[in-house]
Design a protein around this motif. Structure first.
Motif, mmCIF file in Angstrom:
data_model
loop_
_atom_site.group_PDB
_atom_site.id
_atom_site.type_symbol
_atom_site.label_atom_id
_atom_site.label_comp_id
_atom_site.label_asym_id
_atom_site.label_seq_id
_atom_site.Cartn_x
_atom_site.Cartn_y
_atom_site.Cartn_z
ATOM 1 N N PHE A 101 0.856 -1.183 0.000
ATOM 2 C CA PHE A 101 0.000 0.000 0.000
ATOM 3 C C PHE A 101 0.894 1.235 0.000
ATOM 4 C CE2 PHE A 101 -2.671 -3.329 1.632
ATOM 5 C CZ PHE A 101 -3.930 -3.040 1.117
ATOM 6 N N VAL A 102 0.655 2.125 -0.940
ATOM 7 C CA VAL A 102 1.452 3.347 -1.034
ATOM 8 C C VAL A 102 0.520 4.552 -1.009
ATOM 9 C CG1 VAL A 102 3.352 2.254 -2.268
ATOM 10 C CG2 VAL A 102 1.461 3.219 -3.565
ATOM 11 N N ASP A 103 1.005 5.644 -0.428
ATOM 12 C CA ASP A 103 0.160 6.833 -0.349
ATOM 13 C C ASP A 103 0.269 7.650 -1.633
ATOM 14 O OD1 ASP A 103 2.414 8.558 -0.205
ATOM 15 O OD2 ASP A 103 2.546 8.241 1.951
ATOM 16 N N ASP A 104 -0.495 8.739 -1.672
ATOM 17 C CA ASP A 104 -0.587 9.502 -2.915
ATOM 18 C C ASP A 104 0.659 10.324 -3.219
ATOM 19 O OD1 ASP A 104 -0.993 11.202 -0.827
ATOM 20 O OD2 ASP A 104 -2.951 11.930 -1.475
ATOM 21 N N SER A 105 1.677 10.263 -2.344
ATOM 22 C CA SER A 105 2.935 10.946 -2.646
ATOM 23 C C SER A 105 3.820 10.100 -3.561
ATOM 24 C CB SER A 105 3.694 11.263 -1.349
ATOM 25 O OG SER A 105 4.137 10.070 -0.715
ATOM 26 N N PHE A 106 3.494 8.806 -3.691
ATOM 27 C CA PHE A 106 4.270 7.916 -4.547
ATOM 28 C C PHE A 106 3.932 8.155 -6.019
ATOM 29 C CE2 PHE A 106 6.837 4.325 -2.975
ATOM 30 C CZ PHE A 106 6.811 4.582 -1.622
ATOM 31 N N ASP A 107 4.947 8.016 -6.864
ATOM 32 C CA ASP A 107 4.730 7.974 -8.312
ATOM 33 C C ASP A 107 4.352 6.536 -8.651
ATOM 34 O OD1 ASP A 107 4.772 7.998 -11.048
ATOM 35 O OD2 ASP A 107 6.916 8.436 -11.244
ATOM 36 N N ILE A 108 3.051 6.241 -8.596
ATOM 37 C CA ILE A 108 2.598 4.863 -8.736
ATOM 38 C C ILE A 108 2.910 4.298 -10.117
ATOM 39 C CG2 ILE A 108 0.257 5.460 -9.467
ATOM 40 C CD1 ILE A 108 1.088 2.655 -7.008
ATOM 41 N N ASP A 109 2.797 5.138 -11.162
ATOM 42 C CA ASP A 109 3.107 4.668 -12.518
ATOM 43 C C ASP A 109 4.597 4.372 -12.657
ATOM 44 O OD1 ASP A 109 0.467 4.835 -13.383
ATOM 45 O OD2 ASP A 109 0.670 6.942 -13.945
ATOM 46 N N GLY A 110 5.424 5.227 -12.046
ATOM 47 C CA GLY A 110 6.861 4.994 -12.092
ATOM 48 C C GLY A 110 7.247 3.728 -11.345
ATOM 49 N N LEU A 111 6.619 3.511 -10.168
ATOM 50 C CA LEU A 111 6.896 2.306 -9.391
ATOM 51 C C LEU A 111 6.473 1.064 -10.161
ATOM 52 C CD1 LEU A 111 7.768 0.934 -6.749
ATOM 53 C CD2 LEU A 111 5.455 1.338 -5.863
ATOM 54 N N LYS A 112 5.319 1.145 -10.799
ATOM 55 C CA LYS A 112 4.822 0.008 -11.580
ATOM 56 C C LYS A 112 5.778 -0.320 -12.726
ATOM 57 C CE LYS A 112 0.598 -1.548 -13.915
ATOM 58 N NZ LYS A 112 -0.780 -1.166 -14.316
ATOM 59 N N ALA A 113 6.299 0.713 -13.394
ATOM 60 C CA ALA A 113 7.242 0.499 -14.495
ATOM 61 C C ALA A 113 8.546 -0.116 -13.989
ATOM 62 C CB ALA A 113 7.519 1.822 -15.208
ATOM 63 N N ASP A 114 9.017 0.345 -12.821
ATOM 64 C CA ASP A 114 10.250 -0.206 -12.246
ATOM 65 C C ASP A 114 10.068 -1.676 -11.879
ATOM 66 O OD1 ASP A 114 11.528 2.214 -12.503
ATOM 67 O OD2 ASP A 114 11.184 2.836 -10.426
ATOM 68 N N ILE A 115 8.902 -2.011 -11.333
ATOM 69 C CA ILE A 115 8.633 -3.407 -10.965
ATOM 70 C C ILE A 115 8.594 -4.281 -12.214
ATOM 71 C CG2 ILE A 115 6.917 -4.975 -9.981
ATOM 72 C CD1 ILE A 115 6.089 -2.651 -8.119
ATOM 73 N N ALA A 116 7.937 -3.792 -13.262
ATOM 74 C CA ALA A 116 7.849 -4.561 -14.511
ATOM 75 C C ALA A 116 9.240 -4.842 -15.069
ATOM 76 C CB ALA A 116 7.001 -3.802 -15.526
ATOM 77 N N ALA A 117 10.111 -3.838 -15.025
ATOM 78 C CA ALA A 117 11.478 -4.023 -15.522
ATOM 79 C C ALA A 117 12.238 -5.036 -14.672
ATOM 80 C CB ALA A 117 12.207 -2.683 -15.534
#
Length: 221
Positions: A66-82
């Motif tokens: 669970f991450v709060d709204d200060s996180f760049d969720i799209d960026g985190l998702k892209a990093d996880i995919a990589a």
């Protein structure tokens, strides 16, 4: 605070590596769901107050955070995919599907929790009473502890809290001072006052706990 749940469908084999990757990206905690059977040693080392539901271990797992709204969720998702693409060269990462959902805020959690927190009696004459509930079995010599906020540890249901309350009843003498370190909801401080403590000082590093303590103290006058 607004929270979003990010879930990775993966394999049991990849759980630890994915969890470590999330930790390195400032995710403070993860939730792991799998059907790996627990050993006897696992069960002995755990405090479990709900029945364990076990299914067939098919090797799949889910890692959520669970991450709060200060996180760049799209960026985190892209990093996880990589990272999953990289890990796939060495281990089975399962379907590697990443989903984002279940947006909620702190008030949603608190309101949902309330339906499970009911009045109960401790040590014959201490009644823990959520302010949104009613309790018909109040006796003349009862100590009624009103709980308004449950956003911090300390509802009286956990064994450690019950043990501390029992020790306060046994050893606290009128007029003595009490220092409640890691006060959580403030329940032990409040009960100490009811038991005759002359001075009570509670402290906690969690802002939610401090707020909950003040709210619960106010609910008890």
């Amino acid at each position: 605070m607004i929270w979003k749940k990010l879930t990775i469908d993966t394999s049991v084999e990849a759980v630890d590596l994915i969890s470590e990757f999330l930790s390195e990206h400032s995710v403070e905690g993860v939730m792991i769901e799998d059907n790996v059977p627990l050993s006897e040693d696992d069960l002995k080392s755990m405090f479990v107050d709900i029945p364990l539901i076990e299914g067939e271990n098919d090797g799949t797992a889910k890692v959520s955070c669970f991450v709060d709204d200060s996180f760049d969720i799209d960026g985190l998702k892209a990093d996880i995919a990589a990272e999953l693409i990289r890990l796939k060269e060495f281990i089975n990462v399962g379907s590697a599907e990443i989903t984002v959902g279940e947006t909620s805020d702190d008030s949603t959690w608190q309101n949902n929790w309330k339906q499970y927190f009911k009045p109960f009696r401790l040590y014959d004459n201490i009644v823990i009473l959520p302010t949104w509930e009613e309790f018909d079995d109040i006796r003349p010599d009862d100590i009624v502890v009103s709980i308004e906020s449950v956003m911090a540890f300390g509802t009286g249901t956990h064994e450690t809290t019950k043990l501390c309350i029992g020790q306060l009843k046994k050893y606290l003498k009128p007029g003595q001072s009490v220092f409640d370190i890691g006060s959580g909801s403030g329940i032990l401080s409040i009960i100490s006052v009811y038991l005759g403590a002359g001075y009570v000082h509670g402290m906690d590093i969690d802002p939610d706990a401090v707020k909950a303590s003040f709210e619960n103290a106010e609910a008890n006058g």
